[in-house]
Design an enzyme around this catalytic site. Structure first.
Site, mmCIF file in Angstrom:
data_model
loop_
_atom_site.group_PDB
_atom_site.id
_atom_site.type_symbol
_atom_site.label_atom_id
_atom_site.label_comp_id
_atom_site.label_asym_id
_atom_site.label_seq_id
_atom_site.Cartn_x
_atom_site.Cartn_y
_atom_site.Cartn_z
ATOM 1 N N PHE A 94 0.858 -1.187 0.000
ATOM 2 C CA PHE A 94 0.000 0.000 0.000
ATOM 3 C C PHE A 94 0.894 1.237 0.000
ATOM 4 O O PHE A 94 1.880 1.295 0.728
ATOM 5 C CB PHE A 94 -0.880 -0.040 1.252
ATOM 6 C CG PHE A 94 -1.968 0.982 1.256
ATOM 7 C CD1 PHE A 94 -3.103 0.828 0.466
ATOM 8 C CD2 PHE A 94 -1.873 2.116 2.050
ATOM 9 C CE1 PHE A 94 -4.114 1.773 0.480
ATOM 10 C CE2 PHE A 94 -2.883 3.066 2.064
ATOM 11 C CZ PHE A 94 -4.002 2.900 1.281
ATOM 12 N N ARG A 137 -12.945 -4.692 -7.031
ATOM 13 C CA ARG A 137 -12.485 -5.419 -5.860
ATOM 14 C C ARG A 137 -13.657 -5.761 -4.942
ATOM 15 O O ARG A 137 -14.496 -4.901 -4.667
ATOM 16 C CB ARG A 137 -11.484 -4.527 -5.120
ATOM 17 C CG ARG A 137 -10.738 -5.218 -4.010
ATOM 18 C CD ARG A 137 -9.749 -4.267 -3.386
ATOM 19 N NE ARG A 137 -10.426 -3.228 -2.603
ATOM 20 C CZ ARG A 137 -9.829 -2.534 -1.633
ATOM 21 N NH1 ARG A 137 -8.557 -2.734 -1.356
ATOM 22 N NH2 ARG A 137 -10.493 -1.610 -0.970
ATOM 23 N N ASP A 154 2.649 -6.117 7.731
ATOM 24 C CA ASP A 154 1.462 -5.278 7.811
ATOM 25 C C ASP A 154 0.260 -6.192 7.588
ATOM 26 O O ASP A 154 0.158 -6.859 6.551
ATOM 27 C CB ASP A 154 1.528 -4.167 6.758
ATOM 28 C CG ASP A 154 0.400 -3.158 6.937
ATOM 29 O OD1 ASP A 154 -0.699 -3.567 7.358
ATOM 30 O OD2 ASP A 154 0.620 -1.966 6.624
ATOM 31 N N TYR A 213 -10.230 -0.724 11.192
ATOM 32 C CA TYR A 213 -11.497 -0.282 10.580
ATOM 33 C C TYR A 213 -11.863 -1.127 9.370
ATOM 34 O O TYR A 213 -12.897 -0.936 8.779
ATOM 35 C CB TYR A 213 -11.424 1.204 10.190
ATOM 36 C CG TYR A 213 -10.177 1.594 9.442
ATOM 37 C CD1 TYR A 213 -10.043 1.324 8.083
ATOM 38 C CD2 TYR A 213 -9.114 2.210 10.090
ATOM 39 C CE1 TYR A 213 -8.879 1.665 7.398
ATOM 40 C CE2 TYR A 213 -7.958 2.559 9.420
ATOM 41 C CZ TYR A 213 -7.846 2.282 8.079
ATOM 42 O OH TYR A 213 -6.690 2.612 7.406
ATOM 43 N N LYS A 214 -10.992 -2.081 8.989
ATOM 44 C CA LYS A 214 -11.306 -2.945 7.848
ATOM 45 C C LYS A 214 -12.062 -4.180 8.369
ATOM 46 O O LYS A 214 -13.195 -4.051 8.803
ATOM 47 C CB LYS A 214 -10.024 -3.276 7.088
ATOM 48 C CG LYS A 214 -9.453 -2.023 6.381
ATOM 49 C CD LYS A 214 -8.080 -2.196 5.778
ATOM 50 C CE LYS A 214 -7.618 -0.883 5.133
ATOM 51 N NZ LYS A 214 -6.190 -0.832 4.862
#
Ligand SMILES: *Cc1c(COP(=O)(O)O)cnc(C)c1O
Length: 395
Positions: A113, A354, A182, A207-208
């Site tokens: 990312f 996605r 990560d 938060y995912k």
């Protein structure tokens, strides 16, 4: 056996929506509203500053960390919450570089990312290190005896490709380097085993797949063998050995506490703590099996009904996290039409549609509906780029 009907019922999902974007922002567990309202009314309002002790606000970053530890194969007392993931990447990487003072190369991959890479670039500049970025499949061969730190995201945010944490960590260790993982797209999505893989540091957001809410705090884990040696460069008063002594000189707190920086986001941690209740009774092995079932069903459904889409994720479920990407040249417009049809996924440039599958609340009905709507959108050709750009301009 984990009861996924029960976990699904814990979420406040809007009627008529199939939500396949929990890999970006998890939906709200109904208990979060009640818990935060109660915290405001009974703790903040009535206890005022005494809430730090009376309501346990001060120790909350560790207590919530312990609940996350179980989900990522870490031990109690090894995880602490706070800040955002980008900041936790900075802390882990700076601490790892300091543990390898004779080496100055950081290795990452082009599937990482961007924020992780930006943090590494800035840190490399400040610490006189070099960031080397290779293709994900070239990582293993790029590990050599100059390497200080291997810094990777386990599951690729676009394709869902999954690295082998244990194998790459072992390669890094054999070369004398440390490994940082990560877990942004892993925690709550796949069966992570940090201690089993012998990783050195790990970070992630909540938060995912952990459904902590927008802006929920991040977590950081340090392997116990480094816990008393790691020196975070970002050192703040809440990570001091004696924060309330107000010493002029920094002394790191014992263990993982030193990774705290400043005042924790108590309200956000309260919402996250409520969201973590849903995980009680969830077996990570069941979660993984369910995730594979959902992603396999989606891939085969799309390939049968939408032949114009190309799979962008690994076909082998062992090489994949809990999300699936498909390529389409007009991917952005197709996704807008899909969202208008009640199926929320997202688009990642240049051409990836996605879809995240969260076993806690997604089921095979969601898969069937997503495949149906996607096939209809493609059949109707209702995804003209012009139309959707005009639409975007007026809303
Ligand atoms: C989502 C994500 C981030 C976001 O970082 P924040 O500081 O929380 O905004 C960083 N890294 C990875 C790998 C991610 O997937």
């Amino acid at each position: 056996m984990t009861d996924f009907t029960k976990t699904r019922a814990a979420f406040d999902l809007p009627q008529g929506i199939t939500y396949l974007d929990g890999n970006s922002l998890g939906p709200m567990p109904a208990a979060a509203t009640r818990r935060v309202a109660r915290m405001m009314a009974e703790e903040w309002s009535q206890m005022l500053i005494t809430g730090w002790n009376k309501a346990g606000w001060y120790v909350q970053p560790r207590k919530v960390g312990d609940r996350i530890a179980r989900l990522i194969g870490a031990g109690a007392g090894e995880v602490v919450m706070g800040d955002t993931l980008s900041i936790k990447v900075f802390q882990a990487l700076s601490a790892a570089l300091a543990l390898r003072p004779d080496r100055r190369v950081i290795l990452s991959d082009s599937g990482n990312f961007p924020s992780d890479l930006y943090v590494a670039q800035g840190l490399a500049r400040a610490m006189g290190a070099t960031l080397r970025v290779v293709a994900p499949e070239e990582v293993e061969a790029a590990i050599d005896d100059n390497l200080a730190v291997l810094m990777l995201t386990e599951v690729d945010y676009r394709s869902g490709r999954r690295h082998d944490i244990a194998a790459l960590t072992a390669r890094a260790h054999a070369a004398g380097a440390l490994a940082i993982w990560d877990l942004a797209h892993s925690a709550g999505a796949v069966d992570v085993d940090l201690l089993g893989a012998d990783a050195d540091f790990a970070v992630g957001c909540t938060y995912k797949y952990l459904n902590g809410g927008p802006g929920a705090p991040a977590f950081i884990w340090t392997h116990p063998r480094h816990a008393e040696a790691a020196e975070p460069i970002l050192q703040g008063w809440m990570g001091h050995a004696a924060p309330f002594a107000f010493d002029q000189e920094y002394r790191p707190a014992p263990g993982i506490e030193r990774m705290r920086v400043g005042t924790p986001p108590v309200i956000a941690l309260t919402a996250l703590d409520a969201a973590l209740d849903v995980w009680d009774g969830v077996s990570m092995a069941d979660l993984r099996a369910r995730s594979v079932e959902l992603t396999e069903a989606f891939i085969s459904g799309v390939e049968v009904n939408c032949p114009e889409l190309r799979l962008a994720s690994p076909r082998d479920p062992a090489m994949r996290g809990s999300q699936v990407g498909f390529r389409h040249p007009h991917g952005y417009a197709v996704m807008q039409a899909l969202i208008a049809g009640g199926v929320i996924g997202d688009f990642r440039a240049p051409d990836i549609l996605r879809f995240g599958f969260a076993p806690l609340y997604n089921d095979l009905d969601d898969v069937a509906r997503a495949v149906d709507v996607l096939a209809r959108v493609l059949r109707d050709g209702n995804w003209d780029d012009e139309v959707f750009h005009q639409k975007a301009a007026v809303t």
